[in-house]
Design an enzyme around this catalytic site. Structure first.
Site, PDB file in Angstrom:
ATOM      1  CG  PHE A 141       3.848   0.846  10.391  1.00 55.41           C
ATOM      2  CD1 PHE A 141       4.143   1.288  11.672  1.00 55.41           C
ATOM      3  CD2 PHE A 141       3.051   1.655   9.581  1.00 55.41           C
ATOM      4  CE1 PHE A 141       3.662   2.511  12.139  1.00 55.41           C
ATOM      5  CE2 PHE A 141       2.568   2.880  10.033  1.00 55.41           C
ATOM      6  CZ  PHE A 141       2.885   3.308  11.314  1.00 55.41           C
ATOM      7  CG  ASP A 226      -1.470  -2.530   5.950  1.00 53.98           C
ATOM      8  OD1 ASP A 226      -1.668  -1.727   5.007  1.00 53.98           O
ATOM      9  OD2 ASP A 226      -1.085  -2.167   7.073  1.00 53.98           O
ATOM     10  CE  LYS A 255       2.095   5.600   4.219  1.00 51.56           C
ATOM     11  NZ  LYS A 255       2.003   4.468   5.131  1.00 51.56           N
TER      12      LYS A 255
HETATM   13  C1  LIG Z   1       1.414   4.215   6.448  1.00 53.98           C
HETATM   14  C2  LIG Z   1       0.915   2.864   6.742  1.00 53.98           C
HETATM   15  C3  LIG Z   1      -0.172   2.648   7.614  1.00 53.98           C
HETATM   16  C4  LIG Z   1      -0.804   3.759   8.414  1.00 53.98           C
HETATM   17  O1  LIG Z   1      -1.424   4.709   7.624  1.00 53.98           O
HETATM   18  P1  LIG Z   1      -1.861   6.097   8.297  1.00 53.98           P
HETATM   19  O2  LIG Z   1      -2.549   6.833   7.176  1.00 53.98           O
HETATM   20  O3  LIG Z   1      -0.616   6.759   8.768  1.00 53.98           O
HETATM   21  O4  LIG Z   1      -2.769   5.787   9.409  1.00 53.98           O
HETATM   22  C5  LIG Z   1      -0.646   1.359   7.761  1.00 53.98           C
HETATM   23  N1  LIG Z   1      -0.086   0.338   7.104  1.00 53.98           N
HETATM   24  C6  LIG Z   1       0.945   0.494   6.259  1.00 53.98           C
HETATM   25  C7  LIG Z   1       1.492  -0.681   5.529  1.00 53.98           C
HETATM   26  C8  LIG Z   1       1.486   1.755   6.049  1.00 53.98           C
HETATM   27  O5  LIG Z   1       2.535   1.915   5.242  1.00 53.98           O
END
Ligand SMILES: *Cc1c(COP(=O)(O)O)cnc(C)c1O
Length: 405
Positions: A141, A226, A255
């Site tokens: 994700f 990420d 986050k």
């Molecule tokens: C939450 C998340 C995102 C997206 O972040 P947003 O602030 O919702 O755009 C991307 N990568 C990972 C691993 C995440 O947990």
């Protein structure tokens, strides 16, 4: 003067909000530390941390103080002018990591979008316009923009929105042979979460991470991590890559970076950043002084031995409480994850009950998350009080008893 006080409730949601969420039946109105209260005054213990965002709990006094003082000083100047909080935050992120250059955004997706564009652009400028293949992973994700859902490995999030960005290949996570089979000299980047969050709380193995690093080096591809969910102390180190003994080329964080205030960052090296020039990429709000001042305070607090070392002690308390619950109910097949990014995996007999358990927990006064239909996810504040963990776990046990009966 306060805005006119229009009465709203959970029902209002169904009438005014785009129906892309299905929020729980209560409306939180106040939070302090790891406790939250709803409109009716009912109290909850928060094991969800705003989805790994409120890493210092709700309304941490130091963050509130910075919000107030910067809020009375300077909020926004645009990137036509730079500002002190952004320069300080970037300097501190660089001092704390492998990185030498920082780009600020407002969300995880935006930081990832910048990372993927940079990886493509770097390959185009340094090697060839045909070196554009991105290797990514099933269940990954990376956010909700069209590029980030396309790199993400969950077609349910990317189907139905028209043509997707091309030259993105997905292979199974933690499967180095699968990566070897698709990587070539036209690959510009491998994109991976060190711990898959939304995809089920699945840590990368050390052999996998180190193997990805070696494959990237062999093929002049960039290793893009990420760390939107795994970063900022969640794993017990400031960034999860530190567990693997590797140096990434690009990482993204969001986050927990602002402790609840929207802000994100992409970190990279001077060499990779050097292909960029004014006008190639940008964002209006990115790096605004208000967000950066708050993130600077969050980083100052999180990047200390007290907070980082406290993560594993809290993890142990979570794991032992979950094991005790499992002895009683025989409901989990595995407790996995790192630090305070924890997943309790439901066994085959109780598969698909994650959402029921989330709802039953809310009824007992506990906020938890799911990650897919079979995993209960815990991403609490990194400084959650041991007494809150104990009380929350007592509520969790009651919720499970109700679901099973
Ligand atoms: C939450 C998340 C995102 C997206 O972040 P947003 O602030 O919702 O755009 C991307 N990568 C990972 C691993 C995440 O947990």
């Amino acid at each position: 003067m306060a805005a006119e006080n229009l009465a709203v409730s959970r029902e209002t949601f169904d009438n005014v909000i785009l129906p892309v969420y299905a929020p729980a039946q209560f409306v939180p109105v106040k939070g302090k530390g790891s406790r939250v209260w709803d409109q009716q005054g009912k109290e909850y213990i928060d094991f969800s941390g705003g989805i790994a965002v409120t890493a210092l709990g709700h309304c941490h006094p130091a963050l509130v103080e910075t919000l107030k003082s910067q809020g009375e000083t300077l909020w926004h100047t645009s990137n036509v002018f730079t500002n002190e909080p952004a320069l300080r935050l970037a300097s501190k992120l660089i001092a704390a990591t492998f990185a030498e250059r920082v780009f600020f955004g407002n969300s995880g997706a935006e930081a990832n979008e910048a990372a993927f564009k940079l990886a493509r652009y770097y390959a185009c400028k340094k090697h060839s316009p045909f070196k554009s293949k991105i290797i990514a992973f099933h269940n990954a994700f990376h956010g909700r923009t069209l590029f980030t859902v396309s790199v993400g490995g969950q077609p349910k999030y990317s189907d139905g929105f028209g043509p997707k960005p091309a030259d993105i290949v997905h292979v199974p996570f933690n499967d180095l042979a699968a990566v070897k089979a698709v990587i070539d000299d036209h690959t510009c980047a491998i994109v991976v979460e060190p711990i898959q969050g939304e995809g089920g709380v699945m840590p990368a193995t050390p052999e996998f991470m180190q193997g990805l690093r070696a494959l990237c080096d062999q093929h002049n591809a960039l290793l893009v991590l990420d760390e939107v969910q795994s970063g900022m102390g969640r794993s017990g180190k400031l960034f999860a890559y530190e567990h693997y003994g590797i140096k990434p080329d690009i990482i993204t964080t969001a986050k927990a970076l602002g402790g609840g205030f929207p802000v994100s960052a992409m970190l990279t090296t001077h060499e990779i950043a050097s292909v960029m020039a004014p006008g190639v990429h940008g964002t209006t709000y990115g790096g605004n002084p208000l967000a950066c001042a708050i993130a600077e305070t969050a980083l100052d607090i999180i990047n200390t031995p007290e907070v980082l070392n406290g993560v594993d002690a809290r993890r142990e308390q979570f794991v032992s409480a979950l094991q005790k619950i499992n002895q009683q109910f025989d409901i989990f097949s595995e407790i996995r994850g790192r630090g305070l990014l924890l997943g309790a995996v439901l066994n085959a007999q109780h598969a698909s009950k994650a959402r029921d358990i989330l709802n039953a927990s809310a009824a007992e006064g506990l906020m938890v998350l799911t990650a897919g239909s079979d995993v209960i996810r815990f991403v609490p504040s990194l400084v959650i009080e041991p007494t809150d963990i104990a009380e929350g776990m007592a509520r969790f046990a009651r919720a499970i008893a109700k679901v099973l009966n």
